[in-house]
Scaffold this motif. Structure first.
Motif, PDB file in Angstrom:
ATOM      1  N   ALA A  38       0.841  -1.188   0.000  1.00 25.53           N
ATOM      2  CA  ALA A  38       0.000   0.000   0.000  1.00 25.53           C
ATOM      3  C   ALA A  38       0.882   1.247   0.000  1.00 25.53           C
ATOM      4  N   THR A  39       0.491   2.232  -0.802  1.00 31.11           N
ATOM      5  CA  THR A  39       1.243   3.487  -0.878  1.00 31.11           C
ATOM      6  C   THR A  39       0.341   4.632  -0.432  1.00 31.11           C
ATOM      7  N   LEU A  40       0.893   5.530   0.364  1.00 31.55           N
ATOM      8  CA  LEU A  40       0.190   6.717   0.846  1.00 31.55           C
ATOM      9  C   LEU A  40       1.040   7.943   0.520  1.00 31.55           C
ATOM     10  N   VAL A  41       0.420   8.962  -0.078  1.00 34.63           N
ATOM     11  CA  VAL A  41       1.127  10.189  -0.446  1.00 34.63           C
ATOM     12  C   VAL A  41       0.333  11.384   0.072  1.00 34.63           C
ATOM     13  N   GLU A  42       1.009  12.272   0.803  1.00 37.00           N
ATOM     14  CA  GLU A  42       0.355  13.476   1.318  1.00 37.00           C
ATOM     15  C   GLU A  42       0.331  14.522   0.209  1.00 37.00           C
ATOM     16  N   ARG A  43      -0.827  15.104  -0.070  1.00 35.31           N
ATOM     17  CA  ARG A  43      -1.007  15.965  -1.236  1.00 35.31           C
ATOM     18  C   ARG A  43      -0.202  17.267  -1.151  1.00 35.31           C
ATOM     19  N   SER A  44      -0.073  17.836   0.030  1.00 32.70           N
ATOM     20  CA  SER A  44       0.595  19.128   0.160  1.00 32.70           C
ATOM     21  C   SER A  44       2.110  19.005   0.087  1.00 32.70           C
ATOM     22  N   THR A  45       2.673  18.009   0.762  1.00 26.41           N
ATOM     23  CA  THR A  45       4.128  17.868   0.877  1.00 26.41           C
ATOM     24  C   THR A  45       4.715  16.770   0.001  1.00 26.41           C
ATOM     25  N   ARG A  46       3.859  15.923  -0.604  1.00 26.80           N
ATOM     26  CA  ARG A  46       4.290  14.755  -1.406  1.00 26.80           C
ATOM     27  C   ARG A  46       5.065  13.745  -0.559  1.00 26.80           C
ATOM     28  N   PHE A  47       4.866  13.786   0.751  1.00 25.80           N
ATOM     29  CA  PHE A  47       5.523  12.827   1.642  1.00 25.80           C
ATOM     30  C   PHE A  47       4.934  11.438   1.413  1.00 25.80           C
ATOM     31  N   VAL A  48       5.789  10.430   1.361  1.00 28.36           N
ATOM     32  CA  VAL A  48       5.392   9.072   0.997  1.00 28.36           C
ATOM     33  C   VAL A  48       5.522   8.139   2.197  1.00 28.36           C
ATOM     34  N   MET A  49       4.532   7.259   2.369  1.00 25.24           N
ATOM     35  CA  MET A  49       4.623   6.161   3.327  1.00 25.24           C
ATOM     36  C   MET A  49       4.234   4.869   2.610  1.00 25.24           C
ATOM     37  N   LEU A 104      10.645  -1.391   3.370  1.00 26.05           N
ATOM     38  CA  LEU A 104       9.776  -0.405   2.745  1.00 26.05           C
ATOM     39  C   LEU A 104      10.011   0.985   3.324  1.00 26.05           C
ATOM     40  N   ASP A 105      10.257   1.060   4.635  1.00 22.14           N
ATOM     41  CA  ASP A 105      10.549   2.365   5.240  1.00 22.14           C
ATOM     42  C   ASP A 105      11.836   2.957   4.674  1.00 22.14           C
ATOM     43  N   ALA A 106      12.829   2.112   4.408  1.00 25.69           N
ATOM     44  CA  ALA A 106      14.086   2.601   3.830  1.00 25.69           C
ATOM     45  C   ALA A 106      13.865   3.139   2.416  1.00 25.69           C
ATOM     46  N   ILE A 107      13.019   2.460   1.638  1.00 26.50           N
ATOM     47  CA  ILE A 107      12.701   2.940   0.295  1.00 26.50           C
ATOM     48  C   ILE A 107      11.983   4.280   0.369  1.00 26.50           C
ATOM     49  N   ALA A 108      11.014   4.375   1.300  1.00 30.99           N
ATOM     50  CA  ALA A 108      10.285   5.634   1.455  1.00 30.99           C
ATOM     51  C   ALA A 108      11.217   6.764   1.889  1.00 30.99           C
ATOM     52  N   ASP A 109      12.156   6.461   2.757  1.00 28.64           N
ATOM     53  CA  ASP A 109      13.105   7.492   3.203  1.00 28.64           C
ATOM     54  C   ASP A 109      13.946   8.000   2.039  1.00 28.64           C
ATOM     55  N   ASN A 165      11.724  10.127  -0.175  1.00 23.98           N
ATOM     56  CA  ASN A 165      11.422  11.398   0.479  1.00 23.98           C
ATOM     57  C   ASN A 165      12.641  12.308   0.559  1.00 23.98           C
ATOM     58  N   GLY A 166      13.825  11.770   0.297  1.00 24.14           N
ATOM     59  CA  GLY A 166      15.031  12.576   0.308  1.00 24.14           C
ATOM     60  C   GLY A 166      15.426  13.104  -1.055  1.00 24.14           C
ATOM     61  N   ARG A 167      14.621  12.809  -2.082  1.00 23.23           N
ATOM     62  CA  ARG A 167      14.905  13.291  -3.432  1.00 23.23           C
ATOM     63  C   ARG A 167      14.197  14.623  -3.666  1.00 23.23           C
ATOM     64  N   PRO A 168      14.865  15.615  -4.267  1.00 20.81           N
ATOM     65  CA  PRO A 168      14.220  16.926  -4.484  1.00 20.81           C
ATOM     66  C   PRO A 168      13.099  16.812  -5.503  1.00 20.81           C
ATOM     67  N   ARG A 169      12.051  17.611  -5.304  1.00 21.15           N
ATOM     68  CA  ARG A 169      10.893  17.588  -6.192  1.00 21.15           C
ATOM     69  C   ARG A 169      10.679  18.974  -6.786  1.00 21.15           C
ATOM     70  N   GLN A 170      10.440  19.016  -8.081  1.00 17.73           N
ATOM     71  CA  GLN A 170      10.255  20.298  -8.752  1.00 17.73           C
ATOM     72  C   GLN A 170       9.058  21.044  -8.192  1.00 17.73           C
ATOM     73  N   THR A 171       7.975  20.323  -7.907  1.00 14.77           N
ATOM     74  CA  THR A 171       6.759  20.969  -7.431  1.00 14.77           C
ATOM     75  C   THR A 171       6.937  21.591  -6.056  1.00 14.77           C
ATOM     76  N   THR A 182      12.957  18.719  -0.614  1.00 13.49           N
ATOM     77  CA  THR A 182      12.618  17.301  -0.498  1.00 13.49           C
ATOM     78  C   THR A 182      11.325  17.147   0.299  1.00 13.49           C
ATOM     79  N   PRO A 183      10.561  16.078   0.052  1.00 15.49           N
ATOM     80  CA  PRO A 183       9.362  15.832   0.866  1.00 15.49           C
ATOM     81  C   PRO A 183       9.663  15.668   2.349  1.00 15.49           C
ATOM     82  N   SER A 184      10.881  15.255   2.689  1.00 12.06           N
ATOM     83  CA  SER A 184      11.229  15.129   4.107  1.00 12.06           C
ATOM     84  C   SER A 184      11.295  16.488   4.789  1.00 12.06           C
ATOM     85  N   GLN A 185      11.688  17.523   4.044  1.00 11.23           N
ATOM     86  CA  GLN A 185      11.761  18.863   4.618  1.00 11.23           C
ATOM     87  C   GLN A 185      10.386  19.507   4.742  1.00 11.23           C
TER      88      GLN A 185
END
Length: 382
Positions: free
Chosen positions: A249-260, A353-358, A361-367, A372-375
């Motif tokens: 299962a994948t979860l993405v927060e719409r405002s920050t693009r944070f992934v779980m 899976l948490d390591a993949i999400a981390d 989330n550490g990759r910069p996003r243009q939007t 990064t989503p972690s920030q």
């Protein structure tokens, strides 16, 4: 020449590119033209899926018709100066042309034209081929699964006053796909999200209204604050599948693009999905848990149970409308770099899976302005 081989004419090439732009695949395109599928596919791979710019003769160069006039003039015994005057060209131009292609007795228009046209192929080297430091940085970022657009944006913000250290994402794509440029190895395409070696036109499928389910909250009823992404806590979710229909299962927060990512080792029955999602989402601060948007898959049949346990209301998209969960769909595509369809996801633990999400989330996003989503969640909570 192989039996049944047919060289692609300009008309064939025009038809191939027109059909690809219209959304046709390679096989039906080849069938419509009466060509082997391999011939069309090899042509597209050689071009990188990008139509080559048509070759044009410089106005200052001799044309084929002028070369024929030179050949006729020499056969009639005319001097080079007289031929030049008749063509409105400089005598030195005639002298160089004739000397380069056989002399007065051996000059022929057709061979001279072919030779000149072949010598005119002098493509300018691309920027990545002439700047080793820039090429090395781009190659390294690709191996870390950064997209060309992320690399281009990062270079622009990191080296704002150094044009030599900036390159557009289109140049990166073209250098990867068109190997004749000779700068980036084709193997680096395996780090792209799609892993494609050629560019392909994007296509769309329109919803046909099938698959609707009654008794659910429609996405049109979702709070307006979720649509403009100004308020955090609105999530999009979906399942991605690996070998033997193993789910995650994948979860993405719409405002920050944070992934779980949520492991589902026991399968994707509705009760198991509801329980696993509830356990994951309750680990978040209350300010980050408001709504969840899902498609109309049966795995969310226990959405009321999930809402009761978490207080998070679930809203459902229209059938066959993945763009209504655009952030999640985009993220699922990015995750295929880590979770290919050939991998059995049941072999992965929640820690994996948490390591993949981390990492994602550490990759910069243009939007996010190449943050990064972690920030982003920390800034939103502040």
């Amino acid at each position: 020449m192989p039996r049944g081989y047919r060289r692609l004419s300009e008309a064939d090439q025009d038809e191939i590119w027109a059909r690809l732009r219209a959304g046709h695949a390679v096989k039906p395109t080849a069938r419509a033209l009466g060509l082997p599928t391999g011939t069309v596919r090899a042509y597209l791979v050689r071009c990188g899926g990008i139509r080559p710019a048509p070759r044009r003769r410089s106005p200052g160069r001799l044309s084929f018709a002028e070369r024929e006039e030179i050949s006729r003039g020499l056969a009639a015994g005319s001097s080079l100066r007289a031929i030049a005057a008749g063509l409105g060209r400089a005598p030195s131009t005639m002298s160089r042309e004739v000397a380069a292609h056989g002399g007065p007795t051996g000059y022929r228009a057709a061979p001279a034209e072919d030779s000149a046209w072949a010598r005119a192929r002098r493509p300018q080297p691309c920027k990545l081929a002439t700047h080793p430091q820039l090429r090395a940085i781009v190659g390294e970022k690709l191996t870390h699964r950064w997209s060309p657009q992320q690399i281009a944006g990062w270079l622009k913000t990191t080296y704002p006053q150094v044009p030599e250290m900036q390159v557009s994402h289109e140049t990166i794509y073209r250098t990867l796909f068109i190997q004749s440029r000779g700068a980036l190895r084709r193997e680096l395409t395996t780090y792209l999200r799609t892993r494609r070696v050629i560019r392909r036109p994007a296509g769309t499928r329109l919803p046909d209204g099938r698959g609707g389910r009654p008794g659910i909250l429609h996405i049109s009823e979702r709070p307006a604050e979720a649509d403009d992404r100004a308020v955090p806590g609105h999530w999009e979710g979906d399942l991605v599948f690996g070998k033997r229909m193993s789910p995650v299962a994948t979860l993405v927060e719409r405002s920050t693009r944070f992934v779980m990512l949520v492991a589902l080792p026991e399968g994707y029955k509705a009760d198991l999905v509801a329980q696993a999602l509830a356990a994951k989402i309750t680990t978040l601060p209350a300010a980050l848990t408001r709504t969840l948007t899902w498609d109309q898959g049966h795995e969310m049949a226990e959405h009321k149970r999930f809402t009761h346990q978490t207080g998070v209301q679930v809203y459902f998209c229209d059938p066959k409308s993945p763009w209504q969960r655009g952030s999640n769909e985009n993220t699922n595509g990015l995750l295929r770099q880590y979770l290919p369809r050939t991998l059995d996801f049941r072999t992965l633990t929640q820690d994996n899976l948490d390591a993949i999400a981390d990492e994602l989330n550490g990759r910069p996003r243009q939007t996010l302005g190449f943050k990064t989503p972690s920030q982003a969640p920390a800034e939103v909570l502040r």
